[in-house]
Design a protein around this motif. Structure first.
Motif, PDB file in Angstrom:
ATOM      1  N   GLN A 120     -28.786 -33.513  -2.271  1.00  0.00           N
ATOM      2  CA  GLN A 120     -27.699 -34.418  -0.896  1.00  0.00           C
ATOM      3  C   GLN A 120     -26.560 -32.718  -0.860  1.00  0.00           C
ATOM      4  OE1 GLN A 120     -27.893 -37.668  -0.855  1.00  0.00           O
ATOM      5  NE2 GLN A 120     -26.305 -36.789   0.705  1.00  0.00           N
ATOM      6  N   ILE A 121     -25.879 -33.344   0.678  1.00  0.00           N
ATOM      7  CA  ILE A 121     -25.215 -31.866   1.234  1.00  0.00           C
ATOM      8  C   ILE A 121     -24.491 -33.430   1.487  1.00  0.00           C
ATOM      9  CG2 ILE A 121     -24.499 -31.283   3.159  1.00  0.00           C
ATOM     10  CD1 ILE A 121     -27.681 -29.921   3.084  1.00  0.00           C
ATOM     11  N   LYS A 122     -23.159 -32.656   0.503  1.00  0.00           N
ATOM     12  CA  LYS A 122     -21.882 -33.506   1.029  1.00  0.00           C
ATOM     13  C   LYS A 122     -21.297 -32.573   1.128  1.00  0.00           C
ATOM     14  CE  LYS A 122     -23.068 -35.907  -3.747  1.00  0.00           C
ATOM     15  NZ  LYS A 122     -22.437 -35.788  -4.707  1.00  0.00           N
ATOM     16  N   LYS A 123     -20.073 -33.743   1.882  1.00  0.00           N
ATOM     17  CA  LYS A 123     -18.421 -33.040   3.183  1.00  0.00           C
ATOM     18  C   LYS A 123     -17.615 -32.534   2.245  1.00  0.00           C
ATOM     19  CE  LYS A 123     -18.003 -35.825   6.851  1.00  0.00           C
ATOM     20  NZ  LYS A 123     -17.155 -36.165   8.233  1.00  0.00           N
ATOM     21  N   SER A 124     -17.763 -32.521   0.881  1.00  0.00           N
ATOM     22  CA  SER A 124     -17.326 -31.991  -0.292  1.00  0.00           C
ATOM     23  C   SER A 124     -17.520 -29.999  -0.434  1.00  0.00           C
ATOM     24  CB  SER A 124     -17.375 -32.219  -1.145  1.00  0.00           C
ATOM     25  OG  SER A 124     -17.921 -32.450  -2.191  1.00  0.00           O
ATOM     26  N   ILE A 125     -19.179 -30.361  -0.234  1.00  0.00           N
ATOM     27  CA  ILE A 125     -19.166 -28.191  -0.614  1.00  0.00           C
ATOM     28  C   ILE A 125     -18.633 -27.701   0.643  1.00  0.00           C
ATOM     29  CG2 ILE A 125     -21.426 -29.028  -1.361  1.00  0.00           C
ATOM     30  CD1 ILE A 125     -23.251 -28.143   0.858  1.00  0.00           C
ATOM     31  N   PHE A 126     -18.373 -28.261   1.232  1.00  0.00           N
ATOM     32  CA  PHE A 126     -17.658 -26.716   2.535  1.00  0.00           C
ATOM     33  C   PHE A 126     -16.364 -27.099   2.525  1.00  0.00           C
ATOM     34  CE2 PHE A 126     -21.248 -29.373   4.595  1.00  0.00           C
ATOM     35  CZ  PHE A 126     -21.983 -28.161   4.806  1.00  0.00           C
TER      36      PHE A 126
END
Length: 126
Positions: A120-126
């Motif tokens: 999963q790629i979440k906006k929170s990792i950016f």
């Protein structure tokens, strides 16, 4: 290099088969929360592995193949082994979702050599 988006002709990418046929196997994936955000990945290779591959991600709910890097050297110094590197995924900042990392043929991005488990790629990792 800006990522290239390729739409596969159907929802299933052509596959060389199991990793035992290509000798490549993706063994781990993690995120490096640097600027830009990087995807750290490891793989094992065998003598029969292709010399080069392209690094892509495939969005799980579509047939889009996003090419992140081409001409990655697949092998180390011995006939078998494990390697690690990273790739910039900041281009996916506005496209969160479930993805699969895939190593594909440099000349035919729909020919898959190895795939990871979904992540999963979440906006929170950016």
């Amino acid at each position: 290099m800006a990522p290239t988006v390729v739409v596969a002709p159907n929802s299933k990418s052509k596959s060389k088969g199991s990793s035992s046929k290509t000798g490549l196997k993706i063994t781990s994936i993690s995120f490096l929360k640097t600027q830009p955000v990087m995807l750290l990945y490891s793989w094992t290779y065998k003598r029969n592995s292709p010399d080069y591959f392209a690094v892509t991600v495939i969005k799980a709910d579509s047939d889009k193949i996003i090419v992140l890097q081409t001409d990655m050297f697949a092998k180390g110094e011995g006939p078998t082994g494990e390697l690690s590197t990273n790739v910039d995924i900041s281009s996916l900042k506005d496209a969160p979702g479930k993805y699969v990392l895939a190593f594909v043929n440099n000349d035919d991005f729909t020919e898959v050599f190895a795939k990871s488990k979904p992540f999963q790629i979440k906006k929170s990792i950016f």
